[in-house]
Design an enzyme around this catalytic site. Structure first.
Site, PDB file in Angstrom:
ATOM      1  CB  ILE A   1      -0.958   0.005   1.208  1.00  0.00           C
ATOM      2  CG1 ILE A   1      -1.813  -1.275   1.198  1.00  0.00           C
ATOM      3  CG2 ILE A   1      -1.852   1.230   1.172  1.00  0.00           C
ATOM      4  CD1 ILE A   1      -2.827  -1.352   2.322  1.00  0.00           C
ATOM      5  CG  HIS A   2       2.924   1.539  -3.666  1.00  0.00           C
ATOM      6  ND1 HIS A   2       4.095   0.827  -3.728  1.00  0.00           N
ATOM      7  CD2 HIS A   2       2.056   0.908  -4.515  1.00  0.00           C
ATOM      8  CE1 HIS A   2       3.966  -0.185  -4.578  1.00  0.00           C
ATOM      9  NE2 HIS A   2       2.735  -0.159  -5.060  1.00  0.00           N
TER      10      HIS A   2
END
Length: 325
Positions: A241-242
């Site tokens: 989940i950058h």
């Protein structure tokens, strides 16, 4: 401690949704507004998605501003899930938040100038193409004085790319804007794929998002609908989940390690969007960014789960693998 006054510049986007909800669930953050750009999907859809995300939390006081519909110079490219467009109501319920009449670039200029005048610069968390920020800096260079730092999710070094073999999407989508921002003199904290790929979320984490009420349920819907795993590349189950790492760095910088270095961006040719970092000082150029290189995976995952849970009814939430508030 005084909350971090921030603007999130984003192109929602599933990851962007997590970052925005994390910010809205964190008392350490004072979210002044959202500056929206085309990127993952066209501008009309990114704005619609941003409005839905804010509405989930009942925070109609957080304005959503529509900005650039395309990059400065290059042809438009969209993200891997561009076909999704605006989040449908079965994933993210419709809300009553509508975008502001003020353009995102005007919002950035007005907010940063006011911050400079008050001697209280703001932080911009940039989790999409950097077009809006570049336009603000090009048109009104004085706004740089009102920006404390830009925490940017973008770029890739040894991790290489995910939209092309050599480029991370946010930099690929508008490399000319990135080049302007990275050479603006504003302090940059950079979250490349090299660090965002170190923390992988699995199905059990997505299910845990449900503890966050309507917001958490919508986030669970999004992450369980679109498969983010890549065992061949990551070597284990799960997906990143950058964008949420930008918010996590502000809240718990001790979870991260990094170094100051010079970062450049290729703006033309076959490798357009490629980023390079002079970690060993081969170029003799002054550092223009703090590149984050390591993250405490367990700490980061726990922090995100905790902050999403705060949108629900759980009091003093403590979630498996997590950080107690």
């Amino acid at each position: 401690m005084k909350p971090h006054r921030i603007i999130i510049d984003a192109d929602p986007g599933v990851d962007d949704a997590a970052a925005i909800l994390m910010a809205l669930g964190s008392p350490e953050v004072d979210l002044l507004g959202l500056s929206i750009v085309a990127g993952n999907v066209p501008l009309e859809a990114t704005v619609a998605n941003a409005c839905k995300i804010v509405a989930l939390t009942g925070r109609g006081d957080v304005p959503v501003h529509a900005g650039a519909a395309g990059p400065l110079v290059r042809d438009q490219v969209y993200g891997k899930y561009a076909h999704i467009g605006a989040f449908n109501d079965s994933l993210v319920p419709a809300g009553d938040v509508v975008p502001s009449a003020e353009n995102a670039v005007q919002f950035l200029v007005r907010s940063t100038r006011a911050a400079a005048a008050a001697n209280d610069p703001i932080t911009i968390c940039a989790i999409g193409p950097l077009t809006n920020i570049a336009l603000a800096l090009i048109q009104h260079p004085d706004v740089a004085r009102g920006i404390r730092r830009i925490v940017s999710m973008g770029g890739a070094f040894t991790a290489l790319g995910h939209r092309t073999p050599w480029a991370e999407f946010n930099l690929l989508a508008d490399p000319h804007a990135a080049d302007i921002v990275y050479h603006s003199g504003v302090p940059i904290v950079m979250m490349p794929l090299d660090v965002t790929l170190q923390a992988l979320f699995t199905e059990q984490h997505f299910v845990a998002f449900r503890r966050g009420g309507a917001a958490g349920q919508a986030l669970c819907n999004l992450f369980t609908t679109f498969d983010r795993s890549d065992i061949a590349r990551f070597g284990r189950p799960g997906g990143p989940i950058h964008d949420a790492m930008t918010i996590a760095w502000l809240i718990r910088p001790g979870l991260f390690k990094g170094c100051d270095t010079y970062v450049g961006v290729e703006v033309a040719g076959v490798t357009m969007g490629y980023t390079y970092a002079d970690f060993h000082d081969k170029l003799g150029r002054a550092a223009n960014a703090t590149v984050i290189t390591e993250v405490d995976e367990t700490g980061f995952i726990g922090l995100l789960l905790d902050r999403i849970a705060r949108h629900g009814d759980t009091e003093n939430a403590e979630i498996a693998g997590g950080v107690k508030a």
